[in-house]
Design an enzyme around this catalytic site. Structure first.
Site, PDB file in Angstrom:
ATOM      1  N   GLN A  50       0.691  -1.179   0.131  1.00 53.73           N
ATOM      2  CA  GLN A  50      -0.012  -0.279   0.017  1.00 53.73           C
ATOM      3  C   GLN A  50       0.938   1.452   0.087  1.00 53.73           C
ATOM      4  O   GLN A  50       0.443   2.384  -0.237  1.00 53.73           O
ATOM      5  CB  GLN A  50      -0.908   0.101   1.034  1.00 53.73           C
ATOM      6  CG  GLN A  50      -2.008  -1.137   1.203  1.00 53.73           C
ATOM      7  CD  GLN A  50      -2.973  -1.078   2.145  1.00 53.73           C
ATOM      8  OE1 GLN A  50      -2.688  -1.680   3.266  1.00 53.73           O
ATOM      9  NE2 GLN A  50      -4.124  -0.381   2.182  1.00 53.73           N
ATOM     10  N   HIS A 135      -7.524  -9.425   6.097  1.00 48.21           N
ATOM     11  CA  HIS A 135      -7.654  -8.546   5.328  1.00 48.21           C
ATOM     12  C   HIS A 135      -6.300  -8.152   4.744  1.00 48.21           C
ATOM     13  O   HIS A 135      -6.071  -7.834   3.727  1.00 48.21           O
ATOM     14  CB  HIS A 135      -8.276  -7.177   6.090  1.00 48.21           C
ATOM     15  CG  HIS A 135      -8.573  -5.812   5.030  1.00 48.21           C
ATOM     16  ND1 HIS A 135      -9.553  -5.143   4.622  1.00 48.21           N
ATOM     17  CD2 HIS A 135      -7.411  -5.007   4.429  1.00 48.21           C
ATOM     18  CE1 HIS A 135      -9.390  -4.219   3.959  1.00 48.21           C
ATOM     19  NE2 HIS A 135      -8.007  -4.161   3.748  1.00 48.21           N
ATOM     20  N   GLU A 136      -5.261  -7.899   5.759  1.00 48.75           N
ATOM     21  CA  GLU A 136      -4.022  -7.309   5.459  1.00 48.75           C
ATOM     22  C   GLU A 136      -3.343  -8.609   4.456  1.00 48.75           C
ATOM     23  O   GLU A 136      -2.363  -8.314   3.863  1.00 48.75           O
ATOM     24  CB  GLU A 136      -2.949  -6.853   6.786  1.00 48.75           C
ATOM     25  CG  GLU A 136      -3.613  -5.811   7.336  1.00 48.75           C
ATOM     26  CD  GLU A 136      -3.990  -4.483   6.571  1.00 48.75           C
ATOM     27  OE1 GLU A 136      -3.299  -4.632   5.535  1.00 48.75           O
ATOM     28  OE2 GLU A 136      -4.793  -3.855   6.746  1.00 48.75           O
ATOM     29  N   HIS A 139      -3.978  -8.446   1.080  1.00 46.32           N
ATOM     30  CA  HIS A 139      -3.055  -7.445   0.251  1.00 46.32           C
ATOM     31  C   HIS A 139      -1.736  -8.183  -0.115  1.00 46.32           C
ATOM     32  O   HIS A 139      -1.293  -7.735  -1.298  1.00 46.32           O
ATOM     33  CB  HIS A 139      -2.924  -6.272   1.177  1.00 46.32           C
ATOM     34  CG  HIS A 139      -3.746  -5.264   1.388  1.00 46.32           C
ATOM     35  ND1 HIS A 139      -4.252  -4.602   0.063  1.00 46.32           N
ATOM     36  CD2 HIS A 139      -4.562  -4.675   2.273  1.00 46.32           C
ATOM     37  CE1 HIS A 139      -5.241  -3.559   0.450  1.00 46.32           C
ATOM     38  NE2 HIS A 139      -5.208  -3.575   1.859  1.00 46.32           N
TER      39      HIS A 139
HETATM   40 CO    CO Z   1      -6.735  -2.506   2.885  1.00 48.35          CO
END
Ligand code: CO
Length: 168
Positions: A50, A135-136, A139
């Site tokens: 990110q 969630h991470e 990624h």
């Molecule tokens: Co996210």
């Protein structure tokens, strides 16, 4: 240092991040920058990709009790060893600003990871801590939470997101 956040539909978010091999000063600087960047946006989690770094690292910053300070945890080369239960939680993502939708995830997970010094860690995560980890971890595998909502909601999201892109 606060860095720019990569946002959807940037292609970098679709790639698979690589294992961390060196637990050196460069990694520590990355983790510190990730924390500053996440905190500046009041996020509760952030993955390396990110901020454009395709390494298997993410952080979470979660309050576990009303009068307590949030706990920062740094997860490097994280894995899920076991999972159980289902929890439906309304998720958001700093890479998809101002969009929130419910996603079903495991309620409890047993995980392993390394800390910033390369030491092996094991823990059991529940509730929001488990949701944020999953969630991470997504990624790191090039997956966004909007890919885990129903087909109809996904279509609606893509349409709204395109419209928003044209307006900006
Ligand atoms: Co996210």
């Amino acid at each position: 240092m606060i860095l720019e956040i990569v946002t959807h539909p940037d292609k970098r978010l679709k790639g698979k991040s690589k294992e961390v091999e060196k637990f050196d000063e460069k990694l520590h600087t990355l983790l510190d920058n990730m924390f500053d960047t996440m905190n500046s946006r009041e996020g509760i989690g952030l993955a390396g990709i990110q901020i454009g770094v395709p390494k298997r690292v993410f952080i979470t910053y979660i309050q576990n009790g009303e009068d307590t300070e949030p706990t920062l945890t740094e997860f490097i080369n994280p894995k899920i060893l076991a999972e159980s239960g289902v929890l439906s939680y309304e998720e958001g993502c700093l890479s998809i600003p101002s969009y929130f939708e419910k996603v079903d995830r495991a309620e409890t997970i047993n995980v392993s990871y390394q800390n910033r010094y390369g030491e092996e860690q094991n823990s059991t995560l529940h509730g929001l801590n488990a949701v944020a980890f999953q969630h991470e971890l997504d990624h790191l595998n090039g997956k966004l939470f909007v890919e885990r909502v129903s087909y109809m909601k996904r279509k609606k999201f893509e349409k709204e997101w395109k419209r928003r892109g044209r307006e900006n």
